[in-house]
Motif scaffolding. Sequence first.
Motif, PDB file in Angstrom:
ATOM      1  N   HIS A 265       0.829  -1.219   0.000  1.00 43.94           N
ATOM      2  CA  HIS A 265       0.000   0.000   0.000  1.00 43.94           C
ATOM      3  C   HIS A 265       0.868   1.276   0.000  1.00 43.94           C
ATOM      4  CE1 HIS A 265      -3.838  -1.998   0.272  1.00 43.94           C
ATOM      5  NE2 HIS A 265      -3.465  -2.669   1.333  1.00 43.94           N
ATOM      6  N   THR A 266       0.628   2.127   1.020  1.00 44.51           N
ATOM      7  CA  THR A 266       1.234   3.465   1.044  1.00 44.51           C
ATOM      8  C   THR A 266       2.742   3.461   1.254  1.00 44.51           C
ATOM      9  OG1 THR A 266      -0.795   4.118   2.176  1.00 44.51           O
ATOM     10  CG2 THR A 266       1.037   5.716   2.165  1.00 44.51           C
ATOM     11  N   VAL A 267       3.452   4.236   0.447  1.00 51.36           N
ATOM     12  CA  VAL A 267       4.831   4.622   0.784  1.00 51.36           C
ATOM     13  C   VAL A 267       4.916   6.140   0.636  1.00 51.36           C
ATOM     14  CG1 VAL A 267       6.042   2.472   0.211  1.00 51.36           C
ATOM     15  CG2 VAL A 267       5.584   4.144  -1.598  1.00 51.36           C
ATOM     16  N   PHE A 268       5.811   6.750   1.405  1.00 48.26           N
ATOM     17  CA  PHE A 268       5.964   8.207   1.280  1.00 48.26           C
ATOM     18  C   PHE A 268       7.373   8.641   1.628  1.00 48.26           C
ATOM     19  CE2 PHE A 268       5.959   9.366   5.792  1.00 48.26           C
ATOM     20  CZ  PHE A 268       5.280   8.317   6.385  1.00 48.26           C
ATOM     21  N   GLU A 269       7.745   9.786   1.110  1.00 51.13           N
ATOM     22  CA  GLU A 269       9.036  10.389   1.448  1.00 51.13           C
ATOM     23  C   GLU A 269       8.865  11.899   1.563  1.00 51.13           C
ATOM     24  OE1 GLU A 269      12.131   9.200  -1.309  1.00 51.13           O
ATOM     25  OE2 GLU A 269      12.327   7.233  -0.339  1.00 51.13           O
ATOM     26  N   TRP A 270       9.618  12.497   2.464  1.00 52.36           N
ATOM     27  CA  TRP A 270       9.724  13.950   2.568  1.00 52.36           C
ATOM     28  C   TRP A 270      11.089  14.336   2.036  1.00 52.36           C
ATOM     29  CZ3 TRP A 270       5.906  17.272   4.161  1.00 52.36           C
ATOM     30  CH2 TRP A 270       4.817  16.729   4.871  1.00 52.36           C
ATOM     31  N   ILE A 271      11.115  15.231   1.053  1.00 54.25           N
ATOM     32  CA  ILE A 271      12.358  15.512   0.322  1.00 54.25           C
ATOM     33  C   ILE A 271      12.604  17.019   0.266  1.00 54.25           C
ATOM     34  CG2 ILE A 271      13.528  15.231  -1.916  1.00 54.25           C
ATOM     35  CD1 ILE A 271      11.374  12.926  -2.371  1.00 54.25           C
ATOM     36  N   THR A 272      13.871  17.394   0.448  1.00 53.47           N
ATOM     37  CA  THR A 272      14.242  18.798   0.293  1.00 53.47           C
ATOM     38  C   THR A 272      15.268  18.920  -0.829  1.00 53.47           C
ATOM     39  OG1 THR A 272      15.331  20.681   1.314  1.00 53.47           O
ATOM     40  CG2 THR A 272      15.964  18.540   2.132  1.00 53.47           C
ATOM     41  N   GLU A 273      15.260  20.073  -1.491  1.00 52.13           N
ATOM     42  CA  GLU A 273      16.261  20.323  -2.544  1.00 52.13           C
ATOM     43  C   GLU A 273      17.500  20.975  -1.945  1.00 52.13           C
ATOM     44  OE1 GLU A 273      15.850  19.233  -5.541  1.00 52.13           O
ATOM     45  OE2 GLU A 273      13.786  18.583  -5.097  1.00 52.13           O
ATOM     46  N   GLU A 274      17.477  21.260  -0.633  1.00 51.39           N
ATOM     47  CA  GLU A 274      18.538  22.093  -0.064  1.00 51.39           C
ATOM     48  C   GLU A 274      19.711  21.317   0.508  1.00 51.39           C
ATOM     49  OE1 GLU A 274      16.895  25.262   2.444  1.00 51.39           O
ATOM     50  OE2 GLU A 274      15.098  25.210   1.188  1.00 51.39           O
ATOM     51  N   LEU A 275      19.696  19.979   0.359  1.00 47.64           N
ATOM     52  CA  LEU A 275      20.799  19.189   0.916  1.00 47.64           C
ATOM     53  C   LEU A 275      21.558  18.428  -0.164  1.00 47.64           C
ATOM     54  CD1 LEU A 275      19.176  17.672   4.157  1.00 47.64           C
ATOM     55  CD2 LEU A 275      20.725  19.625   3.993  1.00 47.64           C
ATOM     56  N   GLY A 276      21.420  18.834  -1.396  1.00 43.54           N
ATOM     57  CA  GLY A 276      22.117  18.128  -2.464  1.00 43.54           C
ATOM     58  C   GLY A 276      21.476  16.783  -2.748  1.00 43.54           C
ATOM     59  N   SER A 277      22.314  15.783  -3.064  1.00 42.43           N
ATOM     60  CA  SER A 277      21.753  14.514  -3.536  1.00 42.43           C
ATOM     61  C   SER A 277      21.117  13.693  -2.408  1.00 42.43           C
ATOM     62  CB  SER A 277      22.840  13.695  -4.227  1.00 42.43           C
ATOM     63  OG  SER A 277      23.839  13.384  -3.281  1.00 42.43           O
ATOM     64  N   GLN A 278      21.464  13.988  -1.146  1.00 43.37           N
ATOM     65  CA  GLN A 278      20.884  13.203  -0.036  1.00 43.37           C
ATOM     66  C   GLN A 278      19.748  14.016   0.592  1.00 43.37           C
ATOM     67  OE1 GLN A 278      21.984  10.044   0.217  1.00 43.37           O
ATOM     68  NE2 GLN A 278      23.253  10.656  -1.518  1.00 43.37           N
ATOM     69  N   GLY A 279      18.708  14.258  -0.181  1.00 40.95           N
ATOM     70  CA  GLY A 279      17.677  15.203   0.243  1.00 40.95           C
ATOM     71  C   GLY A 279      16.462  14.568   0.898  1.00 40.95           C
ATOM     72  N   THR A 280      16.436  13.232   1.021  1.00 40.30           N
ATOM     73  CA  THR A 280      15.281  12.610   1.679  1.00 40.30           C
ATOM     74  C   THR A 280      15.489  12.673   3.184  1.00 40.30           C
ATOM     75  OG1 THR A 280      15.046  11.145  -0.197  1.00 40.30           O
ATOM     76  CG2 THR A 280      13.846  10.536   1.781  1.00 40.30           C
ATOM     77  N   VAL A 281      14.653  13.444   3.865  1.00 42.06           N
ATOM     78  CA  VAL A 281      14.835  13.572   5.314  1.00 42.06           C
ATOM     79  C   VAL A 281      13.971  12.576   6.085  1.00 42.06           C
ATOM     80  CG1 VAL A 281      15.611  15.972   5.318  1.00 42.06           C
ATOM     81  CG2 VAL A 281      13.162  15.483   5.413  1.00 42.06           C
ATOM     82  N   CYS A 282      12.970  12.015   5.404  1.00 45.98           N
ATOM     83  CA  CYS A 282      12.083  11.070   6.107  1.00 45.98           C
ATOM     84  C   CYS A 282      11.460  10.128   5.096  1.00 45.98           C
ATOM     85  CB  CYS A 282      10.991  11.858   6.833  1.00 45.98           C
ATOM     86  SG  CYS A 282       9.734  10.846   7.625  1.00 45.98           S
ATOM     87  N   GLY A 283      11.365   8.858   5.434  1.00 49.63           N
ATOM     88  CA  GLY A 283      10.732   7.897   4.529  1.00 49.63           C
ATOM     89  C   GLY A 283       9.958   6.868   5.318  1.00 49.63           C
ATOM     90  N   GLY A 284       8.887   6.392   4.740  1.00 54.57           N
ATOM     91  CA  GLY A 284       8.125   5.389   5.470  1.00 54.57           C
ATOM     92  C   GLY A 284       7.019   4.794   4.632  1.00 54.57           C
TER      93      GLY A 284
END
Length: 424
Positions: A265-284
Motif C-alpha cells: 500500500h502506502t509509501v511516502f518520502e519527505w524531500i528537500t532540494e537544499e541538501l544536495g543529492s541526499q535530500g530525503t529527510v524522512c521515509g516510510g
Amino acid sequence: MLKNIQSIRGMHDILPDVAFAWQHLEQTVSTLLAEYGYQEIRMPLLEQTELFHRGVGEVTDIVEKEMYSFKDRNGESLSLRPEGTASCVRACIQHGLLHNQQQRLWYSGPMFRYERPQKGRYRQFHQFGAETFGIPGPDIDAELIALTARLWERLGLANIRLEINSLGVPASRAAYRRLLVDYFSAHANQLDEDSKRRLHTNPLRILDTKNPDLRALVEAAPNLHDHLDPESDAHFAGLRRLLDGMGIEYRINPRLVRGLDYYTHTVFEWITEELGSQGTVCGGGRYDGLVEQLGGKPTAGCGFAMGTERLLELMQAQGSQPEPENTDFYLVMAGEQAVEQGLILSERLRSALPALRLTCNAGGGSFKTQMKRADKSGALYALILGADELAHGQITLKPLRDSEAEQQSLTLDNLAAELQSRLS
Ligand code: HAM
C-alpha cells in the motif's frame, strides 16, 4: 611517535558545540510524539543477521552490500542494525505486544550501513522512527504524515515536499512485477549493469534508478497505478482524501518504490532540494505482511523513520537551529579560604535554586585566569569571592555581557533570592 587513532570513516563524534542542537531536536520530537500518544521503545543495536535478511529483504542494497555483519565468539552471525523497523517488529512479537491491541511506538538511535560516505550519508547515522501496529486503514497513514508535517513546523523548517505512492498488495504487485519484467526484458539492451541484475531479483527498483540514460525507458514503463487492485485503490484514495482535508500538500510519484522490501500500500518520502543529492529527510510506509514474515500473526503495520543528521543539516541551512544555552554564573574564588567557602556556598545555592546554572572555577588559577575562564564559559555574570568579600560576608556580582552595567556587592545571607531575581 605513536600514530593517532581516528574515528572510523563515515562515523562521527558529536562535539559539544553541536550537541545542544541534537538535544533540542530530540526534545522536540519526543514531546510531539508523546502528544500524539506514541510510547518509546528501545531495542539493542545488535540483532541476529537473519532478522534483516527476512525483514528488510534478501535482494535489497542494505542486505546485499551494506550490513556490518560478523560472527560472535559463539559462531553466531550478528549484524549492527541498518534500520529500526525489523527490530521493532521482532521486539513486539517477542514480548506479546501485538495480541488484540494497537500499538503506537517510537525509537531513536544509531543505525549502521556500509555506504559510500558523503554529505548527508554516513556509515553510522541516527534515526527517529515511529511504528504503529494493528491499524489497517489509511487513517494511521495520514496521522503519521500529519505528525511529520507538524514536526517541520515546530522545527522551523520549510521547503520539504511530500511524495506519496501506493505499491498495492502483494498479489497486484506480483502481477505488475511480471509486466515490468516483460517490458524491461524487451529493452534489455538499453539497461545498465545494475538494472540487468535487478531485472530478475527486484525489477521495481529499476524504476528508482538514478541513471539519467534510463530516464526515457523508465518514463515509458507500465504504471503501477493502472494495475492496482480495488482494495489498494480505495486505501490510497482514502489517504489522499484525508491529506486534502488536513491541508497537507503532496505529489503522487508512481516511481517511488523505497529501498526496503517490506512495503505494501502506502509509501511516502519527505524531500528537500537544499541538501544536495541526499535530500530525503524522512521515509516510510505501510508493511502489512512484515509481522507475519517474522513469525507473528498477520498484523497491519505502518511507520516512518527520519534521518537526524539530515534534519540538523537542514535546520542549519535554514537558520532554524537554536542558540546554545550558556551557564548563567561563573564562580571565581581567589584564595584557599574562598575556594572552601565558595564550594560550600555553591552547593547551598543549588539546593535553594534547583534550575541554577552555575559553573564553579576548579583547578585554581590567578584572578585574571579565572576571569578569562568565566568569559569563555559564556556566563552572563561572574560571582567573585575573595578575602575582602569573605571578611564582609559579601560576594561581587560582575556582569560579563553588558559593558554598561556596573558590578555590585551582594550579601551572602540573601544571595539565593538576589540571583533568582537576576534570572527572571
Ligand atoms: P530509509 O529510507 O532506509 O527507511 O531511512 C529513513 C531515513 O534515514 C532516510 O530518509 C534518511 O533521512 C536517513 N538515512 C538513511 N540512510 C542514511 C545514511 N546512510 N546516512 C544518513 N541518513 C540516512 C528506513 O530505514 C525504514 N525503517 C523507515 C520505516 C519505518 N518504514 C516504515 N517504518
